[in-house]
Design a protein around this motif. Structure first.
Motif, PDB file in Angstrom:
ATOM      1  N   ILE A  66       5.257   7.339   3.280  1.00  0.00           N
ATOM      2  CA  ILE A  66       5.796   6.121   3.309  1.00  0.00           C
ATOM      3  C   ILE A  66       6.078   5.841   4.775  1.00  0.00           C
ATOM      4  O   ILE A  66       5.495   4.710   5.064  1.00  0.00           O
ATOM      5  CB  ILE A  66       7.306   6.455   2.753  1.00  0.00           C
ATOM      6  CG1 ILE A  66       7.179   6.671   1.261  1.00  0.00           C
ATOM      7  CG2 ILE A  66       8.157   5.114   2.790  1.00  0.00           C
ATOM      8  CD1 ILE A  66       8.292   6.712   0.394  1.00  0.00           C
ATOM      9  N   VAL A  67       6.120   6.899   5.827  1.00  0.00           N
ATOM     10  CA  VAL A  67       6.513   6.439   7.070  1.00  0.00           C
ATOM     11  C   VAL A  67       5.011   5.996   7.831  1.00  0.00           C
ATOM     12  O   VAL A  67       4.951   4.827   8.502  1.00  0.00           O
ATOM     13  CB  VAL A  67       6.587   7.681   7.790  1.00  0.00           C
ATOM     14  CG1 VAL A  67       6.792   7.579   9.174  1.00  0.00           C
ATOM     15  CG2 VAL A  67       8.411   8.096   7.556  1.00  0.00           C
ATOM     16  N   LEU A  96       4.629   2.334   6.288  1.00  0.00           N
ATOM     17  CA  LEU A  96       5.420   1.233   7.095  1.00  0.00           C
ATOM     18  C   LEU A  96       5.002   1.216   8.561  1.00  0.00           C
ATOM     19  O   LEU A  96       4.864  -0.040   9.058  1.00  0.00           O
ATOM     20  CB  LEU A  96       6.823   2.235   7.278  1.00  0.00           C
ATOM     21  CG  LEU A  96       7.794   2.083   6.141  1.00  0.00           C
ATOM     22  CD1 LEU A  96       9.244   2.731   6.725  1.00  0.00           C
ATOM     23  CD2 LEU A  96       7.866   0.343   5.962  1.00  0.00           C
ATOM     24  N   GLN A 107       2.140  -1.406   8.083  1.00  0.00           N
ATOM     25  CA  GLN A 107       2.912  -2.834   7.780  1.00  0.00           C
ATOM     26  C   GLN A 107       3.441  -3.241   8.825  1.00  0.00           C
ATOM     27  O   GLN A 107       3.286  -4.540   9.016  1.00  0.00           O
ATOM     28  CB  GLN A 107       3.741  -2.602   6.611  1.00  0.00           C
ATOM     29  CG  GLN A 107       3.993  -3.477   5.496  1.00  0.00           C
ATOM     30  CD  GLN A 107       5.094  -3.134   4.544  1.00  0.00           C
ATOM     31  OE1 GLN A 107       5.793  -2.276   4.669  1.00  0.00           O
ATOM     32  NE2 GLN A 107       5.169  -4.026   3.540  1.00  0.00           N
ATOM     33  N   MET A 108       4.051  -2.498   9.679  1.00  0.00           N
ATOM     34  CA  MET A 108       4.666  -3.092  10.736  1.00  0.00           C
ATOM     35  C   MET A 108       3.527  -3.892  11.903  1.00  0.00           C
ATOM     36  O   MET A 108       3.583  -4.811  12.474  1.00  0.00           O
ATOM     37  CB  MET A 108       5.076  -2.195  11.771  1.00  0.00           C
ATOM     38  CG  MET A 108       6.970  -2.006  11.240  1.00  0.00           C
ATOM     39  SD  MET A 108       7.649  -0.678  12.224  1.00  0.00           S
ATOM     40  CE  MET A 108       8.967  -0.168  11.464  1.00  0.00           C
ATOM     41  N   ALA A 131      -3.179 -10.601   5.320  1.00  0.00           N
ATOM     42  CA  ALA A 131      -2.026  -9.906   5.857  1.00  0.00           C
ATOM     43  C   ALA A 131      -0.745  -9.699   4.683  1.00  0.00           C
ATOM     44  O   ALA A 131      -0.414  -8.691   4.464  1.00  0.00           O
ATOM     45  CB  ALA A 131      -1.513 -10.465   6.948  1.00  0.00           C
ATOM     46  N   ALA A 132      -0.552 -10.954   4.010  1.00  0.00           N
ATOM     47  CA  ALA A 132       0.424 -10.913   3.003  1.00  0.00           C
ATOM     48  C   ALA A 132       0.122  -9.967   1.726  1.00  0.00           C
ATOM     49  O   ALA A 132       0.836  -9.265   1.372  1.00  0.00           O
ATOM     50  CB  ALA A 132       0.659 -12.378   2.447  1.00  0.00           C
ATOM     51  N   SER A 167       0.125  -6.350   2.545  1.00  0.00           N
ATOM     52  CA  SER A 167       1.579  -5.912   2.830  1.00  0.00           C
ATOM     53  C   SER A 167       2.196  -5.690   1.515  1.00  0.00           C
ATOM     54  O   SER A 167       2.937  -4.828   1.289  1.00  0.00           O
ATOM     55  CB  SER A 167       2.148  -7.019   3.605  1.00  0.00           C
ATOM     56  OG  SER A 167       3.490  -6.459   3.999  1.00  0.00           O
ATOM     57  N   ALA A 168       1.911  -6.516   0.615  1.00  0.00           N
ATOM     58  CA  ALA A 168       2.380  -6.320  -0.528  1.00  0.00           C
ATOM     59  C   ALA A 168       1.941  -5.163  -1.368  1.00  0.00           C
ATOM     60  O   ALA A 168       2.725  -4.471  -2.043  1.00  0.00           O
ATOM     61  CB  ALA A 168       1.990  -7.523  -1.662  1.00  0.00           C
ATOM     62  N   ILE A 221       0.983  -2.494   0.027  1.00  0.00           N
ATOM     63  CA  ILE A 221       1.493  -1.315   1.044  1.00  0.00           C
ATOM     64  C   ILE A 221       3.051  -1.152   0.321  1.00  0.00           C
ATOM     65  O   ILE A 221       3.342  -0.166  -0.003  1.00  0.00           O
ATOM     66  CB  ILE A 221       1.659  -1.493   2.540  1.00  0.00           C
ATOM     67  CG1 ILE A 221       0.238  -1.307   3.225  1.00  0.00           C
ATOM     68  CG2 ILE A 221       2.464  -0.493   3.168  1.00  0.00           C
ATOM     69  CD1 ILE A 221       0.038  -1.609   4.380  1.00  0.00           C
ATOM     70  N   PHE A 222       3.633  -2.363   0.107  1.00  0.00           N
ATOM     71  CA  PHE A 222       5.150  -2.258  -0.550  1.00  0.00           C
ATOM     72  C   PHE A 222       5.107  -1.670  -1.835  1.00  0.00           C
ATOM     73  O   PHE A 222       5.921  -0.567  -2.207  1.00  0.00           O
ATOM     74  CB  PHE A 222       5.826  -3.645  -0.526  1.00  0.00           C
ATOM     75  CG  PHE A 222       6.960  -3.526  -1.412  1.00  0.00           C
ATOM     76  CD1 PHE A 222       8.077  -2.931  -0.957  1.00  0.00           C
ATOM     77  CD2 PHE A 222       7.255  -4.408  -2.506  1.00  0.00           C
ATOM     78  CE1 PHE A 222       9.246  -2.901  -1.417  1.00  0.00           C
ATOM     79  CE2 PHE A 222       8.350  -4.240  -3.016  1.00  0.00           C
ATOM     80  CZ  PHE A 222       9.378  -3.509  -2.765  1.00  0.00           C
ATOM     81  N   CYS A 268       4.587   2.201  -1.410  1.00  0.00           N
ATOM     82  CA  CYS A 268       5.832   2.781  -1.091  1.00  0.00           C
ATOM     83  C   CYS A 268       6.842   2.929  -1.996  1.00  0.00           C
ATOM     84  O   CYS A 268       7.539   4.043  -2.334  1.00  0.00           O
ATOM     85  CB  CYS A 268       6.346   1.903  -0.039  1.00  0.00           C
ATOM     86  SG  CYS A 268       5.721   1.909   1.658  1.00  0.00           S
ATOM     87  N   LEU A 269       6.715   1.945  -3.159  1.00  0.00           N
ATOM     88  CA  LEU A 269       7.773   1.885  -4.559  1.00  0.00           C
ATOM     89  C   LEU A 269       7.135   2.961  -5.152  1.00  0.00           C
ATOM     90  O   LEU A 269       7.994   3.813  -5.636  1.00  0.00           O
ATOM     91  CB  LEU A 269       7.575   0.546  -5.069  1.00  0.00           C
ATOM     92  CG  LEU A 269       8.646   0.224  -5.663  1.00  0.00           C
ATOM     93  CD1 LEU A 269       9.973   0.350  -4.958  1.00  0.00           C
ATOM     94  CD2 LEU A 269       8.345  -1.272  -6.533  1.00  0.00           C
ATOM     95  N   PHE A 277       8.284   6.426  -3.594  1.00  0.00           N
ATOM     96  CA  PHE A 277       9.705   6.406  -3.749  1.00  0.00           C
ATOM     97  C   PHE A 277      10.068   6.878  -5.343  1.00  0.00           C
ATOM     98  O   PHE A 277      11.033   7.909  -5.605  1.00  0.00           O
ATOM     99  CB  PHE A 277      10.268   5.180  -3.734  1.00  0.00           C
ATOM    100  CG  PHE A 277      11.978   5.263  -3.854  1.00  0.00           C
ATOM    101  CD1 PHE A 277      12.864   6.140  -3.127  1.00  0.00           C
ATOM    102  CD2 PHE A 277      12.623   4.604  -5.033  1.00  0.00           C
ATOM    103  CE1 PHE A 277      14.285   6.191  -3.436  1.00  0.00           C
ATOM    104  CE2 PHE A 277      13.753   4.723  -5.359  1.00  0.00           C
ATOM    105  CZ  PHE A 277      14.601   5.547  -4.509  1.00  0.00           C
TER     106      PHE A 277
END
Ligand code: FES
Lengths: 80, 171
Positions: free
Chosen positions: A23-24, A27, A30-31, A52-53, A56-57, A59-60, A63-64, A67
């Protein structure tokens, strides 16, 4: 104390640590994506915003999922 | 839902503030992971904001503003003016008898005011030694990530008129 932990607890922690590290890393990507997209927008290049969007989606989403994995391991190990 | 408490027979305080040291490690990690995922969501919102900004972008309409009369500044001389708004300072430089260029004075790094160096024939930012070409505004050295925005000039009679701004002054 670590050596008092049952093996299942230890394995669970290792899996969670692995997922958290991933996840890190995601992130950080994503940054970088956000700063690059902003930089491009300020330079008048608007064509980079959509890819990019989307990335980013994605990657989110990843991450989900990670999690949820952490949550599942937590649930499984602690309910034993 | 995963951001809510999962169904459990234990009271909330027992679930989140475990008295077992081993369990606490799990709680800490789960909560930190949740924080990381929320950070990721914040970054996604940032990217979506950029996308919306770029989709809603309209080409700006710039006014035509007389800047100077021909021959008003000497060769190698500089005139400061404000364009397009009162807060946007720009520099016009006469590089040859019949050649004028104009750029925004705001450095593209951290917005310090650039100055024209006649000796080196370049625009220099004193803050972090960022240098820009006087010919096209491109970055010659230093941290600025983008060229200086170029003010488009037109000759109308014996007047030089600013008619627009080109963000991609490079090339
Ligand atoms: S503000 Fe100009 S180089 Fe940093």
């Amino acid at each position: 104390m670590e050596h008092h932990q049952p093996p299942i607890q230890k394995r669970g922690l290792t899996a969670i640590d692995g997922a958290m590290s991933l996840i890190v890393i995601l992130l950080m990507v994503q940054m970088w994506l956000l700063t690059t997209a902003l930089e491009a927008l300020l330079a008048g290049h608007r064509e980079t915003a959509l890819p990019a969007a989307l990335i980013s989606a994605a990657i989110f989403g990843a991450c989900l999922v990670l999690f949820l994995f952490v949550d599942k391991i937590d649930k499984e190990v602690r309910r034993r | 839902m995963m951001f809510q408490r999962r169904p459990s027979s234990d009271p909330l305080w027992k679930d989140e503030f475990s008295v077992q040291a081993a369990d606490e490690r799990y709680v800490n990690r789960r909560q930190f992971s949740k924080f990381l995922v929320l950070t990721s969501f914040g970054l996604l919102v940032g990217n979506l904001w950029i996308l919306i900004r770029s989709l809603r972008h309209r080409a700006p309409v710039y006014p035509a503003v007389p800047i100077a009369r021909l021959g008003e500044i000497p060769i190698g001389g500089v005139k400061q003016f404000r364009y397009p708004d009162a807060g946007d300072t720009c520099l016009m430089i006469r590089t040859a008898p019949d050649h004028y260029v104009a750029y925004s004075q705001k450095c593209t790094h951290l917005s310090c005011a650039v100055i024209y160096s006649q000796v080196n024939n370049r625009l220099e930012c004193p803050c972090h030694d960022g240098y820009f070409s006087v010919n096209d505004g491109r970055v010659l050295q230093g941290p600025p990530p983008r060229p200086l925005p170029k003010v488009m000039l037109e000759q109308r009679g014996d007047e030089l008129v600013a008619v627009g701004i080109d963000l991609n002054a490079e090339g």
